[in-house]
Design an enzyme around this catalytic site. Sequence first.
Site, PDB file in Angstrom:
ATOM      1  N   ASP A 108      -2.152   6.250  -3.435  1.00  0.00           N
ATOM      2  CA  ASP A 108      -0.992   5.600  -2.824  1.00  0.00           C
ATOM      3  C   ASP A 108      -0.567   4.433  -3.712  1.00  0.00           C
ATOM      4  OD1 ASP A 108      -3.197   4.010  -2.279  1.00  0.00           O
ATOM      5  OD2 ASP A 108      -2.413   3.310  -0.369  1.00  0.00           O
TER       6      ASP A 108
ATOM      7  N   SER B 148       0.812  -1.210   0.000  1.00  0.00           N
ATOM      8  CA  SER B 148       0.000   0.000   0.000  1.00  0.00           C
ATOM      9  C   SER B 148       0.853   1.271   0.000  1.00  0.00           C
ATOM     10  CB  SER B 148      -0.947  -0.046   1.203  1.00  0.00           C
ATOM     11  OG  SER B 148      -1.964   0.893   1.092  1.00  0.00           O
TER      12      SER B 148
ATOM     13  N   ASP C 194      -0.966   1.201  -3.957  1.00  0.00           N
ATOM     14  CA  ASP C 194      -1.908   0.218  -4.522  1.00  0.00           C
ATOM     15  C   ASP C 194      -3.254   0.844  -4.849  1.00  0.00           C
ATOM     16  OD1 ASP C 194      -2.799   0.547  -1.897  1.00  0.00           O
ATOM     17  OD2 ASP C 194      -3.354  -1.548  -1.648  1.00  0.00           O
TER      18      ASP C 194
ATOM     19  N   ASP D 177      -5.623   2.319  -3.217  1.00  0.00           N
ATOM     20  CA  ASP D 177      -6.844   2.191  -2.421  1.00  0.00           C
ATOM     21  C   ASP D 177      -7.094   3.431  -1.566  1.00  0.00           C
ATOM     22  OD1 ASP D 177      -4.954   1.823  -0.416  1.00  0.00           O
ATOM     23  OD2 ASP D 177      -5.779  -0.074   0.325  1.00  0.00           O
TER      24      ASP D 177
END
Length: 451
Positions: free
Chosen positions: A243, A102, A245, A247
């Site tokens: 960010d 992440s 990833d 999400d």
Amino acid sequence: MRRYFGTDGIRGEANRELTVDVALRLGYALGYYLKNKNNGKKVKVIMGSDTRRSGYMLRSALTAGLNSMGVDIDFVGVISTPAVAYITKAKEADAGIMISASHNPAKDNGLKVFGGNGYKLPDEVEEEIENLMDSVEEITKNPIAGDKVGRFKYAEDEYYLYRDHLLNSVKGDFAGMKIIVDAANGSAYRIAREVFLALGAEVVVINDAPNGTNINVKCGSTHPEILAKVVVGYEADLGLAYDGDADRLMAVDRNGNIVDGDKIIATLALLMKKKGELKGNKVVTTVMSNMGLENYLKDNDIQLLRASVGDRYVLEKMIAEEVGIGGEQSGHIILLDYATTGDGVLTSLKLVEALRDEKKHLDEMVKDIKDWPQKLVNVVVDNKKKNIWNQNKNITDFIAIKEKEMEGLGRVLVRTSGTEPLVRVMVEGKDMAMVEKVVNEIAEVVKKELA
């Protein structure tokens, strides 16, 4: 205590804490669990990755473990976490795995597991898989052999399922809007450009050249400072930062001011209420959300419900209270009518749609949200004592005294770090001088008692 899973999958520095052995054991354990759950029927898993160099290493280990248990894998390539969740559900797969840490630094990586319904696994299932990870020798005694092993298939075209889902979530187009997108050199480097261009916006994308080691480095939602300068320089309508990833979403208004997840939630909630789409006129945020947000929502007849920090706790409360929107200051925002997890790109589309429909700029939408001063102090403590801080009478009595002093003027929040030997003391109030005085006094008592 959990041995592998944290609040967001298994995470750690690649090849030091998150090793090939851990990934292999997860492959074995998850494969075994899914095969038993399906009574031995064929099992399929969707797998995706962000742009970290270590993703290839971990993918190989996971694949070896899963395939050896007879599990088929559709690898959907470099893609966002919410895309893996969506494709898992859309393709009726048995599970989804995202290889990503992440917003963490590039040296870290993580393994996030979703059930066939697109939601992260419940605690009890993660605990069962942990037990299986520690019993690999037992569960691999009778191996699946020969042509019965699972297969690995590149299925990168399944990306278009997710792209079309995003496009279908928006009514109309964004013609005439100028938007700067910061892809964090991560999973959003392709999808963000495609969807905004398809919707007619003028788009400039920065930090969209991943090289395996530059993900989240001075860019994206954790470092939107450069984006702010680009937005002002290009005289854009707004900036959007994801960010690693994708999400999470942080926004930047036309004046270069950073707009956090709380304010994005407020903007979306107001428009949803206006359209009659805000279920129960409620939103869910965490205990960290500013009292200024709570007061603003209350003034607009919207109730704020607070959950513990962590997107899984936000989601649990949203489901329990039948709430359609919730999230965190960090920009992890869940729109349950469209997604089963936080989705930065989806949230950004809905935010731009809201601004377009209201014919307002982002700064105009959030100008009435007046944040209360807030200060957080991290106190280094004995790791063995950190989780029993609330059993220390000297600490709890002192906090109670301070809370009484601040009654109606502010609040105190004390919690522990999940990964470090820290007790976090946060104080929020109408007056900054009072906030600093109280937070420092409480921090000193915590340090004295637990260091």
